[in-house]
Scaffold this active site. Structure first.
Site, short mmCIF file in Angstrom:
data_model
loop_
_atom_site.label_atom_id
_atom_site.label_comp_id
_atom_site.label_asym_id
_atom_site.label_seq_id
_atom_site.Cartn_x
_atom_site.Cartn_y
_atom_site.Cartn_z
N GLU A 1 -9.29 15.58 12.47
CA GLU A 1 -7.82 15.67 12.60
C GLU A 1 -7.30 15.98 11.21
O GLU A 1 -7.28 15.09 10.35
CB GLU A 1 -7.24 14.34 13.10
CG GLU A 1 -7.67 13.95 14.49
CD GLU A 1 -6.94 14.71 15.58
OE1 GLU A 1 -5.85 15.27 15.30
OE2 GLU A 1 -7.46 14.75 16.70
N LYS B 1 -13.87 3.30 7.33
CA LYS B 1 -13.64 3.41 5.88
C LYS B 1 -12.27 4.03 5.68
O LYS B 1 -12.10 5.24 5.74
CB LYS B 1 -14.71 4.27 5.19
CG LYS B 1 -14.68 4.00 3.70
CD LYS B 1 -14.86 5.22 2.82
CE LYS B 1 -13.78 6.24 2.82
NZ LYS B 1 -12.57 5.87 2.07
N PRO B 2 -11.27 3.20 5.41
CA PRO B 2 -9.93 3.74 5.17
C PRO B 2 -9.83 4.32 3.76
O PRO B 2 -10.74 4.16 2.94
CB PRO B 2 -9.02 2.53 5.34
CG PRO B 2 -9.88 1.35 5.06
CD PRO B 2 -11.31 1.74 5.31
N SER B 3 -8.70 4.95 3.48
CA SER B 3 -8.53 5.59 2.17
C SER B 3 -8.52 4.56 1.03
O SER B 3 -7.91 3.49 1.14
CB SER B 3 -7.21 6.36 2.15
OG SER B 3 -6.94 6.80 0.84
N GLU B 4 -9.15 4.93 -0.06
CA GLU B 4 -9.16 4.07 -1.26
C GLU B 4 -7.78 4.02 -1.91
O GLU B 4 -7.54 3.18 -2.79
CB GLU B 4 -10.21 4.58 -2.26
CG GLU B 4 -9.94 5.95 -2.89
CD GLU B 4 -10.41 7.11 -2.02
OE1 GLU B 4 -10.40 7.01 -0.77
OE2 GLU B 4 -10.79 8.15 -2.60
N PRO C 1 -7.09 8.38 6.34
CA PRO C 1 -6.28 8.71 5.15
C PRO C 1 -5.27 7.63 4.79
O PRO C 1 -5.23 6.55 5.40
CB PRO C 1 -5.57 9.97 5.60
CG PRO C 1 -5.30 9.72 7.04
CD PRO C 1 -6.44 8.89 7.56
N CYS D 1 1.11 14.12 9.19
CA CYS D 1 0.39 15.37 9.42
C CYS D 1 1.23 16.32 10.27
O CYS D 1 1.21 17.52 10.06
CB CYS D 1 -0.98 15.13 10.04
SG CYS D 1 -0.96 14.00 11.43
N ASP E 1 0.82 -1.22 0.00
CA ASP E 1 0.00 0.00 0.00
C ASP E 1 0.86 1.27 0.00
O ASP E 1 0.53 2.25 -0.66
CB ASP E 1 -0.86 0.05 1.28
CG ASP E 1 -2.21 -0.65 1.13
OD1 ASP E 1 -2.72 -0.71 0.00
OD2 ASP E 1 -2.75 -1.12 2.14
N SER F 1 -7.65 15.65 4.79
CA SER F 1 -7.40 17.02 4.34
C SER F 1 -8.44 18.00 4.87
O SER F 1 -9.55 17.61 5.24
CB SER F 1 -7.40 17.06 2.82
OG SER F 1 -8.69 16.74 2.35
N THR G 1 -11.72 18.00 2.55
CA THR G 1 -12.67 16.91 2.81
C THR G 1 -13.23 17.02 4.22
O THR G 1 -14.41 16.76 4.45
CB THR G 1 -12.00 15.54 2.59
OG1 THR G 1 -11.34 15.55 1.33
CG2 THR G 1 -13.01 14.42 2.59
#
Ligand code: TXE
Length: 484
Positions: A237, A165-168, A140, A271, A79, A216, A219
């Site tokens: 966050e 729901k993690p990042s696509e 993210p 971040c 990933d 971000s 979003t």
């Protein structure tokens, strides 16, 4: 595969090869609604059980994560295009589970208040903490597993169910992690992952009672608006533009080490990476020389993922954003002292640590979040100037001060408007995960602290139950008063 499934499938890019070598099939909005309805039913028993029982179930999950470590690390490594950080990923979640399992019962007990009213002494009160039934987590791509679990673990301990729901951009780790959840059937009823993009995130928001979002600002704003429409709490966050102040009394060598690591670790895709460096003018040149020398010793982990120090950009678009910031800085007079633009190596997009001088606050590289291994340095004269520059930002996630002594650093650190300030080093935030609390300033976030005891208390609705120990007041004796 049906035509409909194909239409819904999302491609996933491999950050080391640039190739699409994985696909995800997001659930429909109806499927998300059905999953969450089942979770809501199961949450009733989960919340009714003693907290010690939930802790024991979560500890079993930690054991299963440990057992499936190899597959999880492999997936998250693909990933993210790096190996060292994913290899520590399972431990981050295991420690979080075990840490919360140890500390949560006491924290919750302490938050249960009981006593006599200070204003009406014959009224007694006691607290009830009622977990929000269902947490939605939207996370993210920079630390896929860790950031997907960081809020869910204390929420589960509190008695909530959680849908994540993690990042696509980085969804591969979900398959091996879901296997570990399935191995603990009681947990599997209240914890699940769904894969997908923004639409799936939206479907999650539509079906939960509380949301934790990491990502971000743009979003985050949409997520906050969607939650406001549903009147549900949201914790954001978001990004940062974290400053470090290096005073004239600082040890230049030590400061250069701390700034370099704070800026380029994880290719700057953190971040709370250091993204602005303010150095007192008397040591500025010596500091920049050291920083450049040290930066030039950093190696890309290409072609061998097991060698070198920093990996590729995880998200291809991010390389373009960082290149554009460097171009903008150079166009407006900045000097590239080492490093430079991103390069395509074997399909992956890499960037060497890039030190910039001659930068100003008019440049994008000093205003917008970079999320890359870029270190822009500005010289200052007085400490007041340094604090003004550090606070001249739309963000306020974290910051750092490196001075001649802890006391000197503390004095400046207290003046920086950001939630987590590292003294005599940089990027220490994660070390206080379950200890101290911090909230973000400005665009860096919204809501209570994700760190420290407050983290778990975010997931409770707080009720007060009050008893009158005397006969109730008689309304017939509550007459209007004559004019004074
Ligand atoms: O974040 P996004 P991305 C910053 C960094 C980076 C930028 C973009 O500056 O350049 O964010 O990263 C889901 N409703 N950080 O693209 O787009 C999306 O599917 C509901 C800082 O990852 O904000 C993903 O799961 N959900 C950050 C999540 O939101 C939606 C770490 C984050 O996506 C949605 C990473 C919608 N309308 C990037 N649209 C940090 N502070 O740690 C998208 N999503």
């Amino acid at each position: 595969m049906t035509a409909e499934v194909r239409r819904n499938t999302l491609p996933v890019r491999n950050p080391r090869t640039g190739e699409i070598d994985y696909h995800i099939t997001p659930p429909t909005a109806d499927e998300v609604a059905a999953i969450t309805a089942r979770q809501r039913e199961a949450q009733k028993d989960w919340a009714a059980a003693p907290i010690e029982h939930r802790a024991a179930v979560l500890r079993k999950w930690a054991e299963e994560i440990d057992k499936n470590r190899k597959a999880i690390v492999k997936a998250e490594s693909t990933d993210t295009g790096r190996y060292r950080i994913p290899s520590e990923g399972p431990d981050g979640v295991i420690w979080s589970i075990r840490g919360w399992a140890d500390s949560a019962p006491e924290i919750v007990k302490k938050a249960m208040l009981e006593g006599t009213s200070s204003t009406v002494p014959h009224v007694r009160y006691r607290s009830q903490l009622k977990p929000y039934p269902l947490l939605g987590v939207i996370s993210p791509w920079n630390f896929p597993m860790m950031l997907s679990a960081i809020d869910a673990v204390p929420a589960l301990m509190a008695g909530s169910a959680a849908i994540i729901k993690p990042s696509e951009v980085t969804p591969r780790f979900v398959e091996p992690l879901m296997e570990t959840i399935q191995k603990v059937p009681e947990l599997a009823k209240v914890l699940t992952y769904v894969v997908g993009g923004g639409e799936t995130g939206q479907a999650v928001i539509d079906n939960v009672d509380i949301v934790c979002f990491t990502g971000s600002v743009a979003t985050g704003r949409k997520v906050a608006e969607a939650c406001a429409r549903r009147f549900i709490p949201v914790f954001l966050e978001l990004g940062g533009k974290d400053p470090v102040i290096v005073t004239e009394n600082a040890d230049v060598d030590r400061a250069a080490d701390a700034v370099l690591r704070g800026s380029v670790y994880a290719t700057g895709q953190i971040c709370y990476s250091i993204e602005r460096v303010y150095v007192q003018e008397k040591i500025h040149d010596a500091f920049v020389d050291k920083l450049v020398k040290k930066a030039e010793q950093i190696e890309l982990n290409y072609p061998d993922i097991h060698n070198g120090h920093i990996g590729p950009f995880i998200f291809a678009k991010q390389a373009g954003i960082v290149d554009e910031q460097i171009d903008d800085a150079v166009k407006h007079g900045a000097q590239v002292r080492t490093g430079g633009k991103s390069q395509n190596l074997g399909g992956g997009l890499y960037m060497r640590p890039t030190v910039l001088t001659g930068v100003t606050h008019d440049m994008k590289v000093m205003r917008d979040e970079t999320f890359g291994p870029v270190i822009p340095v500005i010289k200052y004269q007085t400490k007041d100037d340094a604090v003004k520059l550090a606070n001249d930002t739309e963000f306020g996630l974290s910051g750092a001060v490196i001075a001649g002594s802890e006391e000197e650093a503390l004095e400046l650190g207290q003046q920086i408007d950001a939630g987590g300030i590292s003294l005599q080093d940089t990027t220490l935030t994660i070390s206080i995960l379950r200890d101290a609390e911090k909230t973000s300033f400005n665009l860096s976030g919204m809501g209570g602290s994700r760190m420290g005891p407050a983290s778990i208390l975010r997931f409770f609705r707080k009720k007060a139950l009050m008893t009158n120990t005397k006969p109730p007041s008689d309304m017939r004796n509550i007459r209007e008063l004559p004019a004074a």
